[in-house]
Design an enzyme around this catalytic site. Structure first.
Site, PDB file in Angstrom:
ATOM      1  CG  MET A  94     -22.232  26.188 -90.283  1.00 57.87           C
ATOM      2  SD  MET A  94     -20.739  27.022 -89.657  1.00 57.87           S
ATOM      3  CE  MET A  94     -20.263  27.957 -91.108  1.00 57.87           C
ATOM      4  CB  ILE A 179     -18.804  32.561 -91.090  1.00 50.92           C
ATOM      5  CG1 ILE A 179     -17.673  31.694 -91.650  1.00 50.92           C
ATOM      6  CG2 ILE A 179     -19.272  33.554 -92.148  1.00 50.92           C
ATOM      7  CD1 ILE A 179     -18.089  30.833 -92.824  1.00 50.92           C
ATOM      8  N   GLY A 182     -24.739  32.902 -89.841  1.00 50.99           N
ATOM      9  CA  GLY A 182     -25.276  32.076 -90.928  1.00 50.99           C
ATOM     10  C   GLY A 182     -24.331  31.973 -92.112  1.00 50.99           C
ATOM     11  CB  SER A 183     -21.635  31.213 -92.977  1.00 48.38           C
ATOM     12  OG  SER A 183     -21.451  30.763 -91.653  1.00 48.38           O
ATOM     13  NE  ARG A 184     -21.704  25.681 -99.832  1.00 52.04           N
ATOM     14  CZ  ARG A 184     -22.400  25.369-100.920  1.00 52.04           C
ATOM     15  NH1 ARG A 184     -23.571  25.943-101.149  1.00 52.04           N
ATOM     16  NH2 ARG A 184     -21.939  24.480-101.778  1.00 52.04           N
TER      17      ARG A 184
END
Length: 226
Positions: A94, A179, A182-184
């Site tokens: 993301m 989250i 910005g993340s995964r």
């Protein structure tokens, strides 16, 4: 399970309010340029924490996407951290412009929630999986399939929000956390899962079907409970 009903995630309220108040204060002081900058920042923060409604797929055995973003991994691996079995893994990255509210892929019961502090490498890099802060949910479906959803912090993300708790009964497509910035999200599925997405696909939480998991578990398949 605590639910979100508004089009903006409640975790964003303090950030939005702070930026809005700063914009107002600068405007009262008559500082035009700083006011414009804060106004743009307020707009971005409001946009980041948006929480739009989604139309869930009607397919009963659908694996619903847990996050907006881009598929960066579709693989079969030996998972020694969460399910301790041979699994199918899907990773979704993301960026800061994606919706960051995360959703449950398959109806089930939360068995375990593990939050582990760590570093903040870029979430699209392999070392993020091993070293970054993460929150892992292990769940079991009504048909005794076990799977895991792992929220991983990124380079900018510094706060993982998970509303799910052990023992919660959760539904496919239900919001369970987010989250910040910005993340995964990594998804670990039993080998019985049939995956239909591929690396590079753009996906949407609560709408995109990642694949399917048969109603009756295969007793011989690793990653599911007989």
């Amino acid at each position: 399970m605590q639910k979100t009903e508004l089009p903006v995630a409640r975790e964003g309220y303090p950030f939005i309010l702070f930026c809005a108040l700063a914009t107002l204060a600068l405007a009262v002081l008559g500082w035009a340029v700083p006011t414009l900058v804060c106004l743009l920042l307020t707009g971005f923060v409001l946009y980041f924490f948006r929480d739009p409604a989604r139309i869930l797929p009607e397919q009963p055995d659908a694996i619903v996407c847990p996050a907006d973003g881009k598929v960066i991994v579709v693989d079969e691996i030996d998972d020694r951290r969460f399910l301790h079995a041979r699994v199918r893994k899907i990773s979704i990255f993301m960026n800061v412009f994606n919706v960051h509210v995360n959703r449950i892929p398959l109806t089930g019961t939360v068995e375990h929630v593990a939050l582990s502090p760590g570093k903040f490498y870029s979430a699209d890099k392999d070392k993020a999986v091993l070293h970054n802060e993460f929150c892992a949910l292990t769940l079991i479906t009504p048909n005794q399939h076990r799977y895991a959803v792992v929220q991983i912090a990124g380079l900018i993300a510094r706060r993982i929000v998970c509303r799910a708790e052990a023992g919660d009964r959760v539904l496919s497509g239900e919001r369970f956390g987010l989250i910040r910035f910005g993340s995964r999200v990594d998804l670990y599925l039993p080998l019985a899962a049939q995956i239909t997405v591929k690396v590079g696909d753009k996906v949407r939480a609560g709408e995109t079907v990642l694949g399917s998991l048969a109603a009756a578990p295969d007793a011989d398949a690793k990653g599911s409970i007989a």
